[in-house]
Design a protein around this motif. Structure first.
Motif, PDB file in Angstrom:
ATOM      1  N   GLU A  79       0.823  -1.210   0.000  1.00 44.60           N
ATOM      2  CA  GLU A  79       0.000   0.000   0.000  1.00 44.60           C
ATOM      3  C   GLU A  79       0.859   1.263   0.000  1.00 44.60           C
ATOM      4  N   GLY A  80       2.057   1.174   0.586  1.00 48.88           N
ATOM      5  CA  GLY A  80       2.934   2.340   0.659  1.00 48.88           C
ATOM      6  C   GLY A  80       3.431   2.829  -0.686  1.00 48.88           C
ATOM      7  N   LYS A  81       3.307   2.015  -1.713  1.00 45.06           N
ATOM      8  CA  LYS A  81       3.767   2.423  -3.050  1.00 45.06           C
ATOM      9  C   LYS A  81       2.642   3.019  -3.894  1.00 45.06           C
ATOM     10  N   ARG A  82       1.412   2.934  -3.405  1.00 47.80           N
ATOM     11  CA  ARG A  82       0.260   3.351  -4.195  1.00 47.80           C
ATOM     12  C   ARG A  82       0.346   4.815  -4.632  1.00 47.80           C
ATOM     13  N   GLU A  83       0.613   5.698  -3.693  1.00 47.59           N
ATOM     14  CA  GLU A  83       0.660   7.123  -4.007  1.00 47.59           C
ATOM     15  C   GLU A  83       1.744   7.438  -5.032  1.00 47.59           C
ATOM     16  N   GLN A  84       2.915   6.818  -4.859  1.00 49.23           N
ATOM     17  CA  GLN A  84       4.012   7.022  -5.811  1.00 49.23           C
ATOM     18  C   GLN A  84       3.628   6.553  -7.201  1.00 49.23           C
ATOM     19  N   LEU A  85       2.987   5.399  -7.300  1.00 44.83           N
ATOM     20  CA  LEU A  85       2.591   4.858  -8.599  1.00 44.83           C
ATOM     21  C   LEU A  85       1.570   5.754  -9.286  1.00 44.83           C
ATOM     22  N   LEU A  86       0.627   6.289  -8.533  1.00 42.46           N
ATOM     23  CA  LEU A  86      -0.347   7.208  -9.121  1.00 42.46           C
ATOM     24  C   LEU A  86       0.335   8.503  -9.560  1.00 42.46           C
ATOM     25  N   ARG A  87       1.289   8.980  -8.769  1.00 40.56           N
ATOM     26  CA  ARG A  87       2.017  10.192  -9.138  1.00 40.56           C
ATOM     27  C   ARG A  87       2.799   9.999 -10.427  1.00 40.56           C
ATOM     28  N   LEU A  88       3.331   8.799 -10.626  1.00 38.69           N
ATOM     29  CA  LEU A  88       4.131   8.516 -11.820  1.00 38.69           C
ATOM     30  C   LEU A  88       3.274   8.250 -13.057  1.00 38.69           C
ATOM     31  N   GLY A  89       1.955   8.195 -12.890  1.00 40.78           N
ATOM     32  CA  GLY A  89       1.107   8.099 -14.066  1.00 40.78           C
ATOM     33  C   GLY A  89       0.186   6.912 -14.150  1.00 40.78           C
ATOM     34  N   ALA A  90       0.148   6.054 -13.133  1.00 37.43           N
ATOM     35  CA  ALA A  90      -0.780   4.920 -13.180  1.00 37.43           C
ATOM     36  C   ALA A  90      -2.217   5.432 -13.111  1.00 37.43           C
ATOM     37  N   ASP A  91      -3.090   4.850 -13.925  1.00 37.39           N
ATOM     38  CA  ASP A  91      -4.507   5.206 -13.872  1.00 37.39           C
ATOM     39  C   ASP A  91      -5.208   4.527 -12.706  1.00 37.39           C
ATOM     40  N   ALA A  92      -4.703   3.384 -12.308  1.00 38.52           N
ATOM     41  CA  ALA A  92      -5.269   2.673 -11.166  1.00 38.52           C
ATOM     42  C   ALA A  92      -4.219   1.719 -10.619  1.00 38.52           C
ATOM     43  N   VAL A  93      -4.310   1.451  -9.319  1.00 41.76           N
ATOM     44  CA  VAL A  93      -3.401   0.514  -8.655  1.00 41.76           C
ATOM     45  C   VAL A  93      -4.253  -0.478  -7.863  1.00 41.76           C
ATOM     46  N   PHE A  94      -4.003  -1.762  -8.063  1.00 42.08           N
ATOM     47  CA  PHE A  94      -4.756  -2.808  -7.378  1.00 42.08           C
ATOM     48  C   PHE A  94      -3.804  -3.755  -6.658  1.00 42.08           C
ATOM     49  N   ARG A  95      -4.286  -4.343  -5.602  1.00 43.47           N
ATOM     50  CA  ARG A  95      -3.536  -5.393  -4.920  1.00 43.47           C
ATOM     51  C   ARG A  95      -3.740  -6.709  -5.682  1.00 43.47           C
ATOM     52  N   PRO A  96      -2.700  -7.512  -5.820  1.00 38.33           N
ATOM     53  CA  PRO A  96      -2.860  -8.788  -6.524  1.00 38.33           C
ATOM     54  C   PRO A  96      -3.728  -9.790  -5.780  1.00 38.33           C
ATOM     55  N   ASP A  97      -3.994  -9.551  -4.478  1.00 36.89           N
ATOM     56  CA  ASP A  97      -4.892 -10.431  -3.732  1.00 36.89           C
ATOM     57  C   ASP A  97      -6.325  -9.891  -3.695  1.00 36.89           C
ATOM     58  N   ASP A  98      -6.594  -8.842  -4.486  1.00 37.30           N
ATOM     59  CA  ASP A  98      -7.946  -8.310  -4.635  1.00 37.30           C
ATOM     60  C   ASP A  98      -8.657  -9.143  -5.702  1.00 37.30           C
ATOM     61  N   ASP A  99      -9.390 -10.153  -5.267  1.00 38.57           N
ATOM     62  CA  ASP A  99     -10.006 -11.097  -6.208  1.00 38.57           C
ATOM     63  C   ASP A  99     -10.933 -10.409  -7.195  1.00 38.57           C
ATOM     64  N   GLU A 100     -11.636  -9.401  -6.743  1.00 35.17           N
ATOM     65  CA  GLU A 100     -12.562  -8.693  -7.632  1.00 35.17           C
ATOM     66  C   GLU A 100     -11.806  -7.983  -8.752  1.00 35.17           C
ATOM     67  N   ALA A 101     -10.686  -7.329  -8.395  1.00 36.53           N
ATOM     68  CA  ALA A 101      -9.883  -6.642  -9.405  1.00 36.53           C
ATOM     69  C   ALA A 101      -9.256  -7.635 -10.370  1.00 36.53           C
ATOM     70  N   VAL A 102      -8.768  -8.758  -9.848  1.00 31.13           N
ATOM     71  CA  VAL A 102      -8.168  -9.779 -10.713  1.00 31.13           C
ATOM     72  C   VAL A 102      -9.209 -10.310 -11.693  1.00 31.13           C
ATOM     73  N   ARG A 103     -10.417 -10.560 -11.217  1.00 32.09           N
ATOM     74  CA  ARG A 103     -11.481 -11.032 -12.110  1.00 32.09           C
ATOM     75  C   ARG A 103     -11.816  -9.975 -13.163  1.00 32.09           C
TER      76      ARG A 103
END
Length: 345
Positions: A197-221
């Motif tokens: 979770e600590g990398k989420r803000e950095q990833l969004l700042r660098l241009g990611a449109d969305a960031v998901f956890r790989p254990d988020d089953d709904e996002a993976v689906r």
């Protein structure tokens, strides 16, 4: 001189009386200012091969920059005082791969920090052909990180990226963040799967449109078969299998993360067939150094801002031992000369 010497599996120590490297006629001696700690260094530390087989004792470190202090008798292009970034990979030039424009696959590949002493020491002997001058706008820490950006460039150039494509990056660490900065310039949408979770803000700042956890089953689906491009930056079985799940029809899957030699994954040949998947690997950085320096100089890509930890040479044994527990995104060894420059800024 002082150097961090790998003596065996999980055994690295700082030696204070290691001999200065002798110069061959085509080499320069570089006083190292900064040296990155790569995931490959961790693999080597734990007994796995790097870009080639490793035979301790050896000074690790293949991401480094510094100042030329001496030149060999046959060197004409460099002089003492030149600031340089080092491409660690030394190709034979004569094997079938070198002669067919694929030097990264060289049969007799050598590399500083892998088969020869590298940058985790105060001084290193480097072939002059492997040195690239650093412009004043590029600091020593950024200069050390030219090499990993060059590796990312090699993989990036394998991809066909279009404005209407969606890209998924699996792994939001240092390498994933470099890929993100390049891919966001061409793809229509970029999504990152990253557990921290600590990398989420950095990833969004660098241009990611969305960031998901790989254990988020709904996002993976939701992302199952939805990506035109998938870039795997971790090297673990779960992350590679996630990459293949997200790849859609006509998708491109770039396996960039370095796995252990024993890692195996489950891939459906029918999915490869029916989706016409393109599966690619990417190995080291054949002649991408100049372009990487230009990207850093123009501030198109930020490398120094991604550094999470800076270590003194004396801290290297503990840093290598505790690297995963320290939550290091990117660690850099900073030598005394660079520390003095930083304190004077």
């Amino acid at each position: 001189m002082r150097a961090a010497v790998l003596r065996g599996k999980r055994d690295i120590a700082v030696e204070t009386d290691r001999a200065e490297p002798e110069l061959r006629p085509d080499e320069v001696r570089v006083a190292v200012s900064a040296c990155g700690i790569c995931g490959t260094d961790q693999h080597i530390y734990h007994g796995h091969p790097g870009s080639a087989a490793v035979h301790p004792p050896i000074v690790l470190g293949h991401e480094f920059a510094g100042v030329v202090t001496a030149v060999g008798s046959a060197v004409t292009g460099f002089a003492a005082g030149d600031r340089v970034s080092v491409d660690p990979n030394i190709y034979c030039g004569g094997c079938r791969y070198c002669r067919s424009g694929r030097p990264q696959l060289c049969d007799r590949l050598q590399a500083l920090g892998v088969t020869r002493d590298g940058g985790m020491g105060e001084s290193c002997a480097v072939p002059a052909a492997n040195c690239y001058r650093l412009p004043d706008e590029v600091g020593d820490v950024a200069g050390a990180l030219v090499e990993p950006l060059g590796c990312v460039l090699h993989g990036f150039k394998k991809l066909d990226i279009r404005p209407d494509y969606t890209a998924v990056i699996v792994g939001g660490g240092f390498i994933g963040q470099l890929f993100l900065q390049l891919v966001r310039r061409q793809a229509g949408r970029v999504v990152v799967f990253e557990p921290a979770e600590g990398k989420r803000e950095q990833l969004l700042r660098l241009g990611a449109d969305a960031v998901f956890r790989p254990d988020d089953d709904e996002a993976v689906r939701a992302w199952n078969g939805a990506a035109d491009i998938v870039i795997e930056c971790v090297g673990r079985r779960e992350s590679m299998e996630l990459a293949f799940r997200t790849a859609g029809k006509g998708g491109q899957a770039l396996l960039f993360g370095v796995s252990s030699p024993e890692t195996e994954i489950a891939v459906s040949p029918f999915a490869v067939f029916s989706k016409e998947l393109r599966i690619m690997g990417s190995f080291i950085n054949p002649y991408t150094h100049e372009e990487a320096i230009a990207l850093i100089r123009s501030r198109t890509v930020d490398v120094e801002g991604l550094v999470s930890h800076r270590f003194a040479l004396e801290e290297v044994p503990e840093a290598m031992r505790e690297y995963p527990r320290k939550n290091v995104t990117k660690g850099v060894i900073v030598f005394a000369a660079e520390r003095a420059r930083e304190s004077g800024r």
